[in-house]
Design a protein around this motif. Structure first.
Motif, PDB file in Angstrom:
ATOM      1  N   LYS A  48      20.741   6.720  15.971  1.00  0.00           N
ATOM      2  CA  LYS A  48      19.539   6.181  15.044  1.00  0.00           C
ATOM      3  C   LYS A  48      20.017   6.087  13.584  1.00  0.00           C
ATOM      4  O   LYS A  48      19.396   5.424  12.769  1.00  0.00           O
ATOM      5  CB  LYS A  48      18.553   7.163  15.032  1.00  0.00           C
ATOM      6  CG  LYS A  48      17.536   7.165  15.997  1.00  0.00           C
ATOM      7  CD  LYS A  48      16.426   8.410  15.878  1.00  0.00           C
ATOM      8  CE  LYS A  48      15.758   8.531  17.266  1.00  0.00           C
ATOM      9  NZ  LYS A  48      14.577   9.555  17.052  1.00  0.00           N
ATOM     10  N   PHE A  49      21.354   6.876  13.348  1.00  0.00           N
ATOM     11  CA  PHE A  49      21.788   6.945  11.952  1.00  0.00           C
ATOM     12  C   PHE A  49      23.006   6.017  11.623  1.00  0.00           C
ATOM     13  O   PHE A  49      23.112   5.780  10.512  1.00  0.00           O
ATOM     14  CB  PHE A  49      22.236   8.372  11.726  1.00  0.00           C
ATOM     15  CG  PHE A  49      20.996   9.389  12.178  1.00  0.00           C
ATOM     16  CD1 PHE A  49      19.785   9.246  11.626  1.00  0.00           C
ATOM     17  CD2 PHE A  49      21.448  10.465  13.011  1.00  0.00           C
ATOM     18  CE1 PHE A  49      18.997  10.273  11.917  1.00  0.00           C
ATOM     19  CE2 PHE A  49      20.485  11.118  13.484  1.00  0.00           C
ATOM     20  CZ  PHE A  49      19.191  10.980  12.921  1.00  0.00           C
ATOM     21  N   VAL A  50      23.698   5.497  12.697  1.00  0.00           N
ATOM     22  CA  VAL A  50      24.905   4.895  12.150  1.00  0.00           C
ATOM     23  C   VAL A  50      25.248   3.571  13.269  1.00  0.00           C
ATOM     24  O   VAL A  50      24.710   3.371  14.480  1.00  0.00           O
ATOM     25  CB  VAL A  50      26.348   5.390  12.428  1.00  0.00           C
ATOM     26  CG1 VAL A  50      26.424   6.691  11.300  1.00  0.00           C
ATOM     27  CG2 VAL A  50      26.322   5.918  13.803  1.00  0.00           C
ATOM     28  N   PRO A  51      25.732   2.541  12.534  1.00  0.00           N
ATOM     29  CA  PRO A  51      25.969   1.140  13.841  1.00  0.00           C
ATOM     30  C   PRO A  51      26.665   1.773  15.139  1.00  0.00           C
ATOM     31  O   PRO A  51      27.629   2.480  14.774  1.00  0.00           O
ATOM     32  CB  PRO A  51      26.631   0.197  13.081  1.00  0.00           C
ATOM     33  CG  PRO A  51      26.305   0.633  11.478  1.00  0.00           C
ATOM     34  CD  PRO A  51      26.297   2.363  11.584  1.00  0.00           C
ATOM     35  N   PRO A  52      26.562   0.989  16.010  1.00  0.00           N
ATOM     36  CA  PRO A  52      27.021   1.459  17.163  1.00  0.00           C
ATOM     37  C   PRO A  52      28.786   1.715  17.237  1.00  0.00           C
ATOM     38  O   PRO A  52      29.371   2.722  17.594  1.00  0.00           O
ATOM     39  CB  PRO A  52      26.832   0.305  18.422  1.00  0.00           C
ATOM     40  CG  PRO A  52      25.541  -0.354  17.874  1.00  0.00           C
ATOM     41  CD  PRO A  52      25.745   0.061  16.311  1.00  0.00           C
ATOM     42  N   ALA A  53      29.239   0.543  16.535  1.00  0.00           N
ATOM     43  CA  ALA A  53      30.772   0.943  16.414  1.00  0.00           C
ATOM     44  C   ALA A  53      31.330   2.049  15.462  1.00  0.00           C
ATOM     45  O   ALA A  53      32.299   2.723  15.686  1.00  0.00           O
ATOM     46  CB  ALA A  53      31.472  -0.583  15.675  1.00  0.00           C
ATOM     47  N   VAL A  54      30.442   2.269  14.735  1.00  0.00           N
ATOM     48  CA  VAL A  54      30.844   3.677  13.605  1.00  0.00           C
ATOM     49  C   VAL A  54      30.546   4.794  14.675  1.00  0.00           C
ATOM     50  O   VAL A  54      31.179   5.779  14.628  1.00  0.00           O
ATOM     51  CB  VAL A  54      29.812   3.524  12.602  1.00  0.00           C
ATOM     52  CG1 VAL A  54      30.052   4.884  11.721  1.00  0.00           C
ATOM     53  CG2 VAL A  54      30.288   2.401  11.621  1.00  0.00           C
ATOM     54  N   LYS A  55      29.247   4.867  15.327  1.00  0.00           N
ATOM     55  CA  LYS A  55      29.218   5.822  16.249  1.00  0.00           C
ATOM     56  C   LYS A  55      30.272   6.228  17.123  1.00  0.00           C
ATOM     57  O   LYS A  55      30.949   7.192  17.423  1.00  0.00           O
ATOM     58  CB  LYS A  55      27.929   5.586  17.107  1.00  0.00           C
ATOM     59  CG  LYS A  55      27.689   6.565  18.306  1.00  0.00           C
ATOM     60  CD  LYS A  55      26.478   6.326  18.941  1.00  0.00           C
ATOM     61  CE  LYS A  55      26.347   7.318  20.255  1.00  0.00           C
ATOM     62  NZ  LYS A  55      25.326   6.707  21.478  1.00  0.00           N
ATOM     63  N   ASP A  56      30.980   5.048  17.648  1.00  0.00           N
ATOM     64  CA  ASP A  56      32.052   5.249  18.701  1.00  0.00           C
ATOM     65  C   ASP A  56      33.249   5.682  18.051  1.00  0.00           C
ATOM     66  O   ASP A  56      33.906   6.631  18.529  1.00  0.00           O
ATOM     67  CB  ASP A  56      32.474   3.730  19.304  1.00  0.00           C
ATOM     68  CG  ASP A  56      31.504   3.431  20.125  1.00  0.00           C
ATOM     69  OD1 ASP A  56      30.600   3.969  20.652  1.00  0.00           O
ATOM     70  OD2 ASP A  56      31.482   1.996  20.396  1.00  0.00           O
ATOM     71  N   GLN A  57      33.476   5.404  16.821  1.00  0.00           N
ATOM     72  CA  GLN A  57      34.646   5.848  15.914  1.00  0.00           C
ATOM     73  C   GLN A  57      34.415   7.287  15.569  1.00  0.00           C
ATOM     74  O   GLN A  57      35.418   7.967  15.698  1.00  0.00           O
ATOM     75  CB  GLN A  57      34.961   5.027  14.556  1.00  0.00           C
ATOM     76  CG  GLN A  57      35.439   3.674  14.946  1.00  0.00           C
ATOM     77  CD  GLN A  57      35.336   2.861  13.775  1.00  0.00           C
ATOM     78  OE1 GLN A  57      34.498   2.525  13.079  1.00  0.00           O
ATOM     79  NE2 GLN A  57      36.522   2.326  13.663  1.00  0.00           N
ATOM     80  N   LEU A  58      33.131   7.664  15.138  1.00  0.00           N
ATOM     81  CA  LEU A  58      32.932   8.867  15.094  1.00  0.00           C
ATOM     82  C   LEU A  58      33.108  10.020  16.064  1.00  0.00           C
ATOM     83  O   LEU A  58      33.834  10.951  16.073  1.00  0.00           O
ATOM     84  CB  LEU A  58      31.365   9.025  14.388  1.00  0.00           C
ATOM     85  CG  LEU A  58      31.000  10.407  14.027  1.00  0.00           C
ATOM     86  CD1 LEU A  58      31.861  11.086  12.792  1.00  0.00           C
ATOM     87  CD2 LEU A  58      29.388  10.357  13.484  1.00  0.00           C
ATOM     88  N   LEU A  59      32.699   9.505  17.203  1.00  0.00           N
ATOM     89  CA  LEU A  59      32.856  10.483  18.562  1.00  0.00           C
ATOM     90  C   LEU A  59      34.197  10.280  18.984  1.00  0.00           C
ATOM     91  O   LEU A  59      34.858  11.480  19.345  1.00  0.00           O
ATOM     92  CB  LEU A  59      31.968   9.931  19.513  1.00  0.00           C
ATOM     93  CG  LEU A  59      30.429   9.992  19.333  1.00  0.00           C
ATOM     94  CD1 LEU A  59      29.761   9.345  20.318  1.00  0.00           C
ATOM     95  CD2 LEU A  59      29.962  11.295  19.312  1.00  0.00           C
ATOM     96  N   ALA A  60      35.280   9.324  18.749  1.00  0.00           N
ATOM     97  CA  ALA A  60      36.619   9.301  19.054  1.00  0.00           C
ATOM     98  C   ALA A  60      37.282  10.308  17.988  1.00  0.00           C
ATOM     99  O   ALA A  60      38.131  11.153  18.501  1.00  0.00           O
ATOM    100  CB  ALA A  60      36.949   7.918  19.045  1.00  0.00           C
ATOM    101  N   LYS A  61      36.748  10.342  16.866  1.00  0.00           N
ATOM    102  CA  LYS A  61      37.358  11.058  15.677  1.00  0.00           C
ATOM    103  C   LYS A  61      37.396  12.531  16.029  1.00  0.00           C
ATOM    104  O   LYS A  61      38.076  13.476  15.761  1.00  0.00           O
ATOM    105  CB  LYS A  61      36.933  10.638  14.405  1.00  0.00           C
ATOM    106  CG  LYS A  61      37.698  11.210  13.272  1.00  0.00           C
ATOM    107  CD  LYS A  61      39.139  10.519  12.915  1.00  0.00           C
ATOM    108  CE  LYS A  61      39.409  10.981  11.529  1.00  0.00           C
ATOM    109  NZ  LYS A  61      40.884  10.251  11.516  1.00  0.00           N
ATOM    110  N   LEU A  62      36.049  12.846  16.668  1.00  0.00           N
ATOM    111  CA  LEU A  62      35.614  14.117  16.786  1.00  0.00           C
ATOM    112  C   LEU A  62      36.057  14.631  18.164  1.00  0.00           C
ATOM    113  O   LEU A  62      35.873  15.907  18.621  1.00  0.00           O
ATOM    114  CB  LEU A  62      34.139  14.446  16.689  1.00  0.00           C
ATOM    115  CG  LEU A  62      33.705  14.285  15.206  1.00  0.00           C
ATOM    116  CD1 LEU A  62      32.251  14.147  15.125  1.00  0.00           C
ATOM    117  CD2 LEU A  62      34.300  15.373  14.213  1.00  0.00           C
ATOM    118  N   GLY A  63      36.861  13.857  18.989  1.00  0.00           N
ATOM    119  CA  GLY A  63      37.338  14.098  20.329  1.00  0.00           C
ATOM    120  C   GLY A  63      35.981  14.297  21.178  1.00  0.00           C
ATOM    121  O   GLY A  63      36.282  15.050  22.357  1.00  0.00           O
ATOM    122  N   LYS A  64      35.110  13.428  21.165  1.00  0.00           N
ATOM    123  CA  LYS A  64      33.870  13.607  22.046  1.00  0.00           C
ATOM    124  C   LYS A  64      33.784  12.448  23.004  1.00  0.00           C
ATOM    125  O   LYS A  64      34.163  11.517  22.533  1.00  0.00           O
ATOM    126  CB  LYS A  64      32.581  13.756  21.140  1.00  0.00           C
ATOM    127  CG  LYS A  64      32.562  14.874  20.197  1.00  0.00           C
ATOM    128  CD  LYS A  64      31.929  16.023  20.617  1.00  0.00           C
ATOM    129  CE  LYS A  64      31.899  17.272  19.538  1.00  0.00           C
ATOM    130  NZ  LYS A  64      31.523  18.286  20.288  1.00  0.00           N
TER     131      LYS A  64
END
Length: 164
Positions: free
Chosen positions: A148-164
């Motif tokens: 709900k808070f970020v665009p889909p590509a940003v969500k993917d990058q965020l989760l990758a950065k956090l190792g999720k």
């Protein structure tokens, strides 16, 4: 051509940011998105990653409404950055009254350094008022859904950065 500057760390870029950018494009012909190198905040994403995210998410927003969007990293004073990019207006987003107190002081200091550059405040849309990059990172870090808070590509990058 009227140029505006919308500064921030964009760590990461959120729906709140993109809403302000979309609306700022109706006020200026050219919007420079200043990606701050603020070392004091200890960003999760590198400067290069933040610039790339902002470009990917925001340049198309400008194209849709006929506003040129340029992404510009900066580490100097905000007012100096505004001068560097030829901005006559600084765009700031406000989420709450607490934001206004800080921004009010910032405007006073910027006006003392250069009275020819105006600051315009855009209130966050009601659906985006609670969104803060810091909270988005914490929600993602703890396994929550940030859709709900970020665009889909940003969500993917965020989760990758956090190792999720």
């Amino acid at each position: 051509m009227r140029t505006g500057l919308y500064p921030g760390t964009f760590d990461p870029v959120t729906h709140g940011h993109t809403d302000i950018i979309r609306r700022a494009c109706t006020l200026v012909d050219r919007l420079v998105i200043g990606v701050a190198i603020n070392r004091d905040k200890g960003p999760l994403f590198t400067l290069e990653e933040r610039v790339a995210m902002v470009e990917a998410e925001c340049v198309p927003l400008g194209q849709n409404v006929g506003c040129e969007i340029v992404v510009h990293p900066f580490e100097n004073l905000l007012i100096d950055c505004a001068r560097d990019v030829g901005a006559s207006v600084i765009v700031r987003g406000l989420r709450a009254v607490a934001d206004f107190e800080y921004e009010y002081q910032m405007v006073g200091m910027n006006r003392a350094m250069d009275h020819s550059i105006e600051t315009v405040f855009l209130m966050a849309d009601a659906k985006n008022q609670a969104i803060a990059s810091k909270l988005v990172k914490e929600i993602a870090r703890l396994g929550g859904d940030v859709t709900k808070f970020v665009p889909p590509a940003v969500k993917d990058q965020l989760l990758a950065k956090l190792g999720k």
